[in-house]
Design a protein around this motif. Sequence first.
Motif, PDB file in Angstrom:
ATOM      1  N   SER A 507      44.340  36.729  34.449  1.00  0.00           N
ATOM      2  CA  SER A 507      43.316  36.185  33.553  1.00  0.00           C
ATOM      3  C   SER A 507      42.043  35.579  34.155  1.00  0.00           C
ATOM      4  CB  SER A 507      44.068  35.293  32.573  1.00  0.00           C
ATOM      5  OG  SER A 507      43.055  34.884  31.705  1.00  0.00           O
ATOM      6  N   ALA A 508      42.346  34.850  35.120  1.00  0.00           N
ATOM      7  CA  ALA A 508      41.057  34.005  35.856  1.00  0.00           C
ATOM      8  C   ALA A 508      40.171  35.219  36.673  1.00  0.00           C
ATOM      9  CB  ALA A 508      41.634  33.148  36.880  1.00  0.00           C
ATOM     10  N   LEU A 509      40.717  36.368  37.029  1.00  0.00           N
ATOM     11  CA  LEU A 509      40.156  37.304  37.667  1.00  0.00           C
ATOM     12  C   LEU A 509      39.422  38.320  36.592  1.00  0.00           C
ATOM     13  CD1 LEU A 509      42.488  37.953  40.596  1.00  0.00           C
ATOM     14  CD2 LEU A 509      40.192  36.973  40.906  1.00  0.00           C
ATOM     15  N   GLY A 510      39.447  38.116  35.481  1.00  0.00           N
ATOM     16  CA  GLY A 510      38.860  38.911  34.333  1.00  0.00           C
ATOM     17  C   GLY A 510      39.410  39.832  33.426  1.00  0.00           C
ATOM     18  N   TYR A 511      40.839  40.127  33.691  1.00  0.00           N
ATOM     19  CA  TYR A 511      41.592  40.805  33.019  1.00  0.00           C
ATOM     20  C   TYR A 511      42.066  40.210  31.553  1.00  0.00           C
ATOM     21  CZ  TYR A 511      42.655  43.665  37.061  1.00  0.00           C
ATOM     22  OH  TYR A 511      42.575  44.417  38.125  1.00  0.00           O
ATOM     23  N   ALA A 512      41.202  40.795  30.418  1.00  0.00           N
ATOM     24  CA  ALA A 512      41.501  40.265  29.231  1.00  0.00           C
ATOM     25  C   ALA A 512      43.163  40.266  28.658  1.00  0.00           C
ATOM     26  CB  ALA A 512      40.451  41.110  28.264  1.00  0.00           C
ATOM     27  N   PHE A 546      38.934  47.009  40.613  1.00  0.00           N
ATOM     28  CA  PHE A 546      38.975  46.605  38.976  1.00  0.00           C
ATOM     29  C   PHE A 546      38.490  45.161  38.545  1.00  0.00           C
ATOM     30  CE2 PHE A 546      42.775  49.587  39.292  1.00  0.00           C
ATOM     31  CZ  PHE A 546      41.960  50.825  39.172  1.00  0.00           C
ATOM     32  N   ALA A 547      38.816  44.308  39.212  1.00  0.00           N
ATOM     33  CA  ALA A 547      38.465  43.001  38.771  1.00  0.00           C
ATOM     34  C   ALA A 547      36.769  42.752  38.992  1.00  0.00           C
ATOM     35  CB  ALA A 547      38.810  41.890  39.531  1.00  0.00           C
ATOM     36  N   ASP A 548      36.254  43.565  39.831  1.00  0.00           N
ATOM     37  CA  ASP A 548      34.831  43.582  40.091  1.00  0.00           C
ATOM     38  C   ASP A 548      34.106  44.441  39.024  1.00  0.00           C
ATOM     39  OD1 ASP A 548      34.925  41.750  42.087  1.00  0.00           O
ATOM     40  OD2 ASP A 548      34.929  43.071  43.609  1.00  0.00           O
ATOM     41  N   ALA A 549      34.810  45.406  38.228  1.00  0.00           N
ATOM     42  CA  ALA A 549      34.170  46.411  37.397  1.00  0.00           C
ATOM     43  C   ALA A 549      33.969  45.776  36.256  1.00  0.00           C
ATOM     44  CB  ALA A 549      35.035  47.336  37.457  1.00  0.00           C
ATOM     45  N   PRO A 550      33.115  46.244  35.293  1.00  0.00           N
ATOM     46  CA  PRO A 550      32.845  45.540  34.111  1.00  0.00           C
ATOM     47  C   PRO A 550      34.080  45.566  33.060  1.00  0.00           C
ATOM     48  CG  PRO A 550      31.010  47.409  34.214  1.00  0.00           C
ATOM     49  CD  PRO A 550      32.311  47.275  35.473  1.00  0.00           C
ATOM     50  N   ASP A 551      34.947  46.231  33.121  1.00  0.00           N
ATOM     51  CA  ASP A 551      36.153  46.316  32.121  1.00  0.00           C
ATOM     52  C   ASP A 551      37.237  46.475  32.932  1.00  0.00           C
ATOM     53  OD1 ASP A 551      38.095  46.289  30.383  1.00  0.00           O
ATOM     54  OD2 ASP A 551      37.059  47.481  28.892  1.00  0.00           O
ATOM     55  N   PRO A 552      38.126  45.363  33.845  1.00  0.00           N
ATOM     56  CA  PRO A 552      39.242  45.600  34.553  1.00  0.00           C
ATOM     57  C   PRO A 552      40.317  46.195  33.917  1.00  0.00           C
ATOM     58  CG  PRO A 552      38.160  43.430  34.868  1.00  0.00           C
ATOM     59  CD  PRO A 552      37.414  44.047  33.552  1.00  0.00           C
ATOM     60  N   ASP A 553      40.589  45.792  32.628  1.00  0.00           N
ATOM     61  CA  ASP A 553      41.815  46.222  31.822  1.00  0.00           C
ATOM     62  C   ASP A 553      41.743  47.898  31.808  1.00  0.00           C
ATOM     63  OD1 ASP A 553      43.199  43.694  30.631  1.00  0.00           O
ATOM     64  OD2 ASP A 553      41.022  43.326  30.741  1.00  0.00           O
ATOM     65  N   ALA A 554      40.396  48.448  31.421  1.00  0.00           N
ATOM     66  CA  ALA A 554      40.212  49.779  31.163  1.00  0.00           C
ATOM     67  C   ALA A 554      40.404  50.514  32.309  1.00  0.00           C
ATOM     68  CB  ALA A 554      38.952  49.901  30.574  1.00  0.00           C
ATOM     69  N   GLY A 555      39.874  49.865  33.515  1.00  0.00           N
ATOM     70  CA  GLY A 555      40.155  50.397  34.746  1.00  0.00           C
ATOM     71  C   GLY A 555      41.381  50.681  35.153  1.00  0.00           C
ATOM     72  N   LEU A 556      42.245  49.594  35.147  1.00  0.00           N
ATOM     73  CA  LEU A 556      43.750  49.551  35.526  1.00  0.00           C
ATOM     74  C   LEU A 556      44.560  50.555  34.556  1.00  0.00           C
ATOM     75  CD1 LEU A 556      46.247  48.771  37.157  1.00  0.00           C
ATOM     76  CD2 LEU A 556      46.240  46.673  35.850  1.00  0.00           C
ATOM     77  N   LEU A 557      44.378  50.663  33.164  1.00  0.00           N
ATOM     78  CA  LEU A 557      44.876  51.486  32.352  1.00  0.00           C
ATOM     79  C   LEU A 557      44.480  53.037  32.702  1.00  0.00           C
ATOM     80  CD1 LEU A 557      46.549  52.473  29.919  1.00  0.00           C
ATOM     81  CD2 LEU A 557      44.310  52.094  28.498  1.00  0.00           C
ATOM     82  N   GLU A 584      37.653  53.350  45.890  1.00  0.00           N
ATOM     83  CA  GLU A 584      36.575  52.374  45.386  1.00  0.00           C
ATOM     84  C   GLU A 584      35.843  52.957  44.240  1.00  0.00           C
ATOM     85  OE1 GLU A 584      33.351  49.021  46.887  1.00  0.00           O
ATOM     86  OE2 GLU A 584      34.067  50.642  48.318  1.00  0.00           O
ATOM     87  N   ARG A 585      35.312  54.048  44.438  1.00  0.00           N
ATOM     88  CA  ARG A 585      34.364  54.789  43.399  1.00  0.00           C
ATOM     89  C   ARG A 585      35.160  54.937  42.198  1.00  0.00           C
ATOM     90  NH1 ARG A 585      30.484  59.136  45.847  1.00  0.00           N
ATOM     91  NH2 ARG A 585      29.137  57.550  46.264  1.00  0.00           N
ATOM     92  N   MET A 586      36.456  55.610  42.346  1.00  0.00           N
ATOM     93  CA  MET A 586      37.407  55.648  41.192  1.00  0.00           C
ATOM     94  C   MET A 586      37.471  54.389  40.352  1.00  0.00           C
ATOM     95  SD  MET A 586      41.208  57.332  41.092  1.00  0.00           S
ATOM     96  CE  MET A 586      42.107  57.675  39.610  1.00  0.00           C
ATOM     97  N   LEU A 590      36.447  53.935  36.429  1.00  0.00           N
ATOM     98  CA  LEU A 590      37.430  53.769  35.395  1.00  0.00           C
ATOM     99  C   LEU A 590      37.287  52.409  34.603  1.00  0.00           C
ATOM    100  CD1 LEU A 590      40.499  55.041  37.401  1.00  0.00           C
ATOM    101  CD2 LEU A 590      39.236  56.214  35.579  1.00  0.00           C
ATOM    102  N   GLY A 591      36.667  51.198  35.615  1.00  0.00           N
ATOM    103  CA  GLY A 591      36.354  50.239  34.893  1.00  0.00           C
ATOM    104  C   GLY A 591      35.011  49.997  34.387  1.00  0.00           C
ATOM    105  N   THR A 592      34.263  51.264  34.249  1.00  0.00           N
ATOM    106  CA  THR A 592      33.062  51.169  33.768  1.00  0.00           C
ATOM    107  C   THR A 592      32.706  52.032  32.445  1.00  0.00           C
ATOM    108  OG1 THR A 592      31.765  50.467  35.886  1.00  0.00           O
ATOM    109  CG2 THR A 592      30.499  51.447  34.180  1.00  0.00           C
TER     110      THR A 592
END
Length: 990
Positions: A507-512, A546-557, A584-586, A590-592
């Motif tokens: 949560s602290a790292l940006g995962y909603a 993923f945490a550095d991407a705009p949407d970490p949850d979408a990236g991991l999913l 890294e690019r992937m 995925l997180g964007t």
Amino acid sequence: MQTTAGRLARLGFADGAQAERLLDELGPEAVGDLDLLASLVGSADPDLALTSLNRLAERDPSVLGAMRLDPGLRSRLLGVFGLSAALGEHVVRHPGHWRLLEGEQALQRTLERDMRVELLEAVGADPAEAEPAVREGGTDAMSALRVAYRGRLLHLAARDVTGAASLSQITAELSDLAAAALEAALAIARADTPEAADVRLAVIGMGKCGARELNYISDVDVIFVAEPREGVDETKALRAATRLAQGMMRACSTSTPEGALWEVDAALRPEGKAGPLVRTLASHLTYYRRWAKTWEFQALLKARPIAGDLELGEEYVAGVNELVWHAATRENFVEDVQAMRRKVEANVRAGEADRQIKLGAGGLRDIEFAVQLLQLVHGRSDGLLRRRATLPALAALSRGGYVGRDDAKALAEAYTFLRQVEHLLQLHRMRRTHVVPESVTDLRRIGRGLGMVVDPVGEFTTRWRRHAMEARRLHEKLFYRPLLQAVARLPGEETRLSTAAASARLSALGYADPDGALRHIAALTSGVSRRAAIQRTLLPVMLGWFADAPDPDAGLLGFRQVSDKLGTTPWYLRLLRDETAVAERMARLLGTSRYATGLLLSAPDAVAMLGSDGELTVRPKEALAAEADASVQRHAHDAETAIAHVRALRRRELFRTAVAGLVGRIDIEEVGQALSQLNDVTIQAALDAAIHKISLERRGEFPTRFAVIAMGRLGGYESSYGSDADVMFVHSPHEGVDEKVATDAAHAVANELRRLLARPAPDPPLQIDPDLRPEGRQGPLVRTLSSYAAYYRRWSSPWESQALLRARFSAGDASLGAEFTALVEPLRYPPDGIGESAVREIRRLKARMEAERLPRGADPKLHTKLGRGGLSDVEWLAQLIQLRHAYAVPELRTTRTLDALRFAVGAGLLAATDEEVLAEAWRFASQIRDAIMLVRGRAGDSIPADVRDRMLISRALGYPPDGSEDFVEDYQRTTRRARVVAERVFYGGS
């Protein structure tokens, strides 16, 4: 026979002849003193040590006899001299100070209270007083402070270089010495501040001084807290406190005959350098509760009272601690953390990144940042983590199960090594530096200072690079490896985060949705398969991306979904494991972009495309056309199958273009051209398949020539990811063919083409929109060339002339396409231009469109198409210039908006400054429309009102995590300027 100079050179002196001369100058006893020679050779730089010893012996020859009687003195003195030219200079200037290194007292740790007494007495203040003040202030007191400080520093350095004290002991004593110096400096300031008794002033140590982990030369970070004495007006008290604080800072930084100590830096105070130097405790706490950023709480982790009114200082620390340990629950915690990371990386000077042991990759700041962030995340619920210094905090994180024991040990070793190197760098000249030198002589001195004898340069360089790489790797592992332990049984792991702690960290790292993220991690890493083992290697790093991407949850999913589809494919995980750039690019993709993720899920083997920039180069139209044509020919008797292959080709190229755009390989104009050409190829393939199918059904040759005319954004090579393909269909019967028969066949082909490209399939459809045809939806779908001619001759209106400015051949019979464009030339580029009545009609239509077509509730300042200064403003202005002047200016006969504006400038029809404003607004609006589609996976014309959606879109456009408001302000500023130009030129221009 070997000379003495040669023997000395062989022993390690760089200049044997000079060493021989200097030894001779020390006297006959020195030349034959093997113990002295051994101590010199054992120092980091024998030449430097001998030079300083020689200069000291000139001032005080008794040092030589004392060294012969006291081997410890010899070892300590020459050890310091061999590392520090600056301390050697100090001892030569103050020869009595070598006696600080004599006997047992040289091995004793100096207590903080003793340091304070010594430095206060040195400046002429009484240590017994509650608030000591110098009895006779001035430069002499400042010089005395510097001499006493450096004498104590000499004593400390001698214990350091001979291994009599550990790193943590040295850094703690350096911090205590700095605190004592500040107390003495405050005593100097009190002597110059008559109203000093009106106020209580506490000096709060921050940074390394606050944490008692200071290095030899550093700015000393402080915060000042003041309270008025009873009966004293607060304003008057704060004025006195400010004078005291300024005086204390000057007492440390002013240059005297003995130089300066160091800068006292108060920039960590509320509002930084823009804020008042001194505040009351209540003012501090009010600021932190209402305005402070996360980085300020991170800094406050190390706050400690170090000088002045220590009781007031303790009250301050108690007050801020309550706020520090709730920082991770703040709304903007993740954005602030990411901003801090960027700030650290941005502070590395160009050309120094590879040699920076503090701010470079794998440097001290990497380690400190990682430890502090973990403290903020978990320290709220675990009081044992509330440590100021890095190494004790890291040990507590390990004991609490937040960091693996082996990882903590490796990180502590890297941190210790880098701090030792930092000290050796700074000791040499007593200068603040964190850059490893390039000189072999300097590298040799550092290596020998670390105890490396055989190959000091090579061994030091190897160890330094290894520790830096390990620190960088563990920087990522610290956050993410324990998350795997929380959800999967990993063999050999000695510690495990609880699920609650893992959830808090995510949560602290940006995962909603941290619980959902843990489920994905478990699904990817659980088990004993080779696939799970590789994922356990990949995920600690990828979770950070993923945490550095705009949407970490979408990236991991998305990663889980792609991995589920490709997990058994041998090349997939191997590619991600071995090619860091691909992984890294992937992760960032995925997180964007939900749109790009959807394309990838339809054909996950496109992951291989991420391996090189060459793969992201837009393919030429000719190559795409040849591939599409081959698919149609190969499946000539099955139109659905043929077009399924063509749509798969289109999906692959959409993915290539989307990635190229997101990583900045192509700009918005190039994206528009790539998408438009791809649509042309797709329409041509569908047309070929449709004609073949209809011809088979009619059992004869297709009876008419057929062409697709691109209109709108397709015609202007300005297609976006969400664009329909605006087209018109034209046909011309072959000679001798009945027109009705030809028209029926043409209608059948047009309908079949539309059906093939819109039918449900895993790949994105291409909607064909023919509504710009004569009479719109009420008119026939397909007309003959002669029918178009008759219609335009009798019924054409100004808006149709305007629409035809975009008309170009897209697919089908090229000669018929050329005939059609020749037919409409007089309409879109009318001889002598359009008249004033037509201009008024176009202006009226534009105003009506703004009033009627803007969706209800849409904000005209944020609608990229119909809003003020948006696409329509720019495009209608360009088109009006074309309708009025293209007959006389052939360059204006283009279907592209920005080209029309450029050529208008060249023809003197538009000011260059106006063109710049209009083009900037058009590009920005087009970028936003594409970003909306890429981020959300569905088209949209308005910047969304939802704060999170705005953040995601702004991040896709390259703004920082906290830049969504800047993004909106930039767009509104850009479009306001464009609107001013549009109103002036479109409505008032001639």
